[in-house]
Scaffold this active site. Structure first.
Site, PDB file in Angstrom:
ATOM      1  N   SER A 256       0.848  -1.186   0.000  1.00  0.00           N
ATOM      2  CA  SER A 256       0.000   0.000   0.000  1.00  0.00           C
ATOM      3  C   SER A 256       0.888   1.242   0.000  1.00  0.00           C
ATOM      4  CB  SER A 256      -0.891   0.014   1.236  1.00  0.00           C
ATOM      5  OG  SER A 256      -0.091   0.285   2.371  1.00  0.00           O
ATOM      6  N   LYS A 257       0.256   2.382  -0.296  1.00  0.00           N
ATOM      7  CA  LYS A 257       1.031   3.633  -0.308  1.00  0.00           C
ATOM      8  C   LYS A 257       1.646   3.884   1.067  1.00  0.00           C
ATOM      9  CE  LYS A 257      -0.548   6.526  -3.991  1.00  0.00           C
ATOM     10  NZ  LYS A 257      -1.609   7.398  -4.450  1.00  0.00           N
ATOM     11  N   ARG A 258       0.869   3.572   2.092  1.00  0.00           N
ATOM     12  CA  ARG A 258       1.334   3.822   3.461  1.00  0.00           C
ATOM     13  C   ARG A 258       2.530   2.926   3.792  1.00  0.00           C
ATOM     14  NH1 ARG A 258      -0.624   2.111   8.275  1.00  0.00           N
ATOM     15  NH2 ARG A 258      -2.126   0.858   7.151  1.00  0.00           N
ATOM     16  N   ALA A 260       4.554   1.602   1.669  1.00  0.00           N
ATOM     17  CA  ALA A 260       5.695   2.024   0.840  1.00  0.00           C
ATOM     18  C   ALA A 260       6.414   3.183   1.521  1.00  0.00           C
ATOM     19  CB  ALA A 260       5.210   2.422  -0.545  1.00  0.00           C
ATOM     20  N   ALA A 261       5.619   4.114   2.043  1.00  0.00           N
ATOM     21  CA  ALA A 261       6.226   5.287   2.680  1.00  0.00           C
ATOM     22  C   ALA A 261       6.911   4.897   3.992  1.00  0.00           C
ATOM     23  CB  ALA A 261       5.162   6.345   2.928  1.00  0.00           C
TER      24      ALA A 261
END
Ligand code: GLU
Length: 493
Positions: A256-258, A260-261
């Site tokens: 997910s984007k989260r 990944a960050a």
């Protein structure tokens, strides 16, 4: 058999940070082009203006250059098939969409967003997949043309065949059959006059002579649409290759984007710019990502030149690969060991200067053999060798106190070490180790106690490259100064 030169393209949308997935597709594109003596092209797909992020296009170009995936044609280098940025190609799409309208493969649609929304809600209530209900498809071409001429707002939709099935062929996945009744009349041209991705990519791939379309498997859903558009134009199809997706490290689902960050907290990232900042090398990143989707041995260490030698599209695999950052570490460290000292020096220097250190090139070349084997990422050079470029080091006082001894005893040892070293013409491995070992013997201390004090005093840290080799590079005067400082620190404890 002679191989036909391939023309491949990476076609990212400038909507955010450049992602590992883009790098991997670009790598395969590059390998195929080089292998066959063809061209690799960068095309910027920016027709969804609301999603365009300032700076993203530059980040893509910088990222590809950093990786060494030099493109033969692109927005900033030009080429015979330009422009290479889709917003600069509006007229081309308009001409082509008119061709489709005139041949009966596309039609203007005047439905308002409000009407489309209520259609969607009705379909939802009936538990149908959302699709355009075909109202404007039924309009007579003359009537539609008149409404366009009268200035009514419209979009252009593709007239998808309704009967039968579409068979789309993917090089890795074989024939993919979709019943046409499942397909939608997708939008080709939007109210702002710009094409959707679907139209723009198909037109450009044709106009730019692209022979192989490599892209992520997220495009499989609209693959039948794309094949139908190509066929409506009467063009030859490129070889289509839908690559696997990356799964998160656990192998369960996409990252997910989260997530990944969040990876950056552990020193990892799936964004190319971050990887560069975190000290990963293009060689490491490319080797690692190459193997996620290419059926060669999992631990094959390869340079890009070696990859070109071995690459074939037949050896790509459609199965998803889980991101494994430990493997990235492995490949990065392995490639760091393969660089020449001069090459590694040039790569490490920015990490030192970024921390405000003044790098002496001669010292840099000398210290590399001492730290090379310890580097996993390039920025590890700071932890292992930052002290080489500092005027002074600031040891933690407690670290100067040897195990089993107190500060006063440690100060005595430091004083004795100072005398021994001061008596040598230079501090080198050969000149210092024997008298220091003799001192260890006669004092009844253990080597770790004595050398530990010396290490913390001269390098400022408890872990360092080999002590005497390091001291030799630091130089006699600085070493003595640092030991003197350490004695003062110990005396104050
Ligand atoms: N612009 C699309 C993307 O960024 C490109 C897909 C393709 O390669 O056709 O995903």
């Amino acid at each position: 058999m002679s191989i036909k030169p391939a023309r491949t393209r990476i076609a990212p949308s400038p909507t955010g940070h450049m992602h590992l997935g883009t790098a991997r597709v670009a790598l395969y594109d590059y390998l195929l082009a080089k292998k066959t003596g063809g061209q690799f092209i960068l095309r910027i797909e920016d027709t969804d203006i609301s999603r365009t992020v300032p700076g993203a296009e530059q980040e893509i170009m910088d990222g590809l250059r950093w990786l060494g995936l030099t493109y033969d044609e692109g927005p900033d280098v030009g080429g015979a098939y330009g422009p290479y940025r889709q917003t600069d190609r509006r007229e081309i799409y308009r001409t082509h969409v008119n061709t489709l309208v005139n041949s009966g493969h596309a039609y203007p649609c005047f439905c308002t967003p409000e009407r489309l929304e209520s259609v969607r809600q009705e379909q939802q209530k009936r538990k149908e997949n959302p699709h355009y209900d075909g109202t404007c498809r039924a309009l007579a071409p003359d009537e539609a043309a008149l409404r366009v001429a009268n200035g009514e707002k419209y979009i252009i939709r593709f007239k998808m065949p309704r009967e039968g099935a579409t068979i789309a062929h993917d090089h890795l996945r074989g024939d993919i059959k979709t019943e046409n009744s499942q397909l939608n009349d997708y939008v080709l041209l939007k109210t702002d006059g710009l094409p959707t991705y679907h139209l723009a990519a198909i037109v450009d791939d044709h106009e730019m002579g692209i022979t192989h379309v490599l892209r992520g498997s997220e495009w499989l859903g609209t693959f039948p649409l794309h094949v139908n558009i190509v066929r409506a134009f009467g063009w030859d199809e490129p070889t289509w290759i839908h690559l696997s997706v990356f799964l998160k490290p656990s192998g369960k689902g996409k990252m997910s984007k989260r997530e990944a960050a969040a990876a950056i907290k552990d020193g990892y990232s799936i964004f190319i710019k971050d990887m560069q900042d975190l000290g990963f090398t293009p060689e490491g990143v490319l080797n690692w990502s190459a193997l996620m989707g290419w059926g060669v041995a999992e631990d094959d260490v390869m340079t890009v030149e070696q990859m070109v030698e071995r690459f074939t599209i037949d050896s790509l695999t459609p199965s998803p690969a889980a991101i494994n950052f430990q493997k990235l570490d492995h490949f990065n460290a392995t490639h760091i060991r393969l660089f020449t000292t001069e090459d590694l020096a040039a790569r490490l220097k920015p990490y030192f200067t970024r921390e405000g250190l003044n790098v002496n090139d001669e010292v840099l070349l000398k210290m590399i053999p001492l730290i090379r084997e310890r580097l996993v990422t390039l920025d590890d050079c700071l932890a292992f060798g930052g002290f080489f470029f500092k005027d002074e080091v600031t040891p933690v006082p407690e670290d100067l106190v040897a195990k089993g001894l107190d500060a006063k005893q440690s100060a005595d040892i430091a004083r004795r070490a100072y005398q021994i070293l001061a008596a040598q013409p230079t501090v080198s491995h050969e000149s210092c180790e024997p008298p220091m070992r003799a001192y260890v013997e006669e004092s009844g201390l253990n080597a770790n106690q004595v050398f530990g004090i010396l290490r913390v005093a001269t390098t400022g840290q408890k872990v360092s490259p080999p002590l005497f080799e390091s001291m030799e590079i630091i130089g006699k005067q600085k070493c003595l100064q640092r030991i003197h400082n350490a004695i003062e620190i110990l005396e104050k404890m």
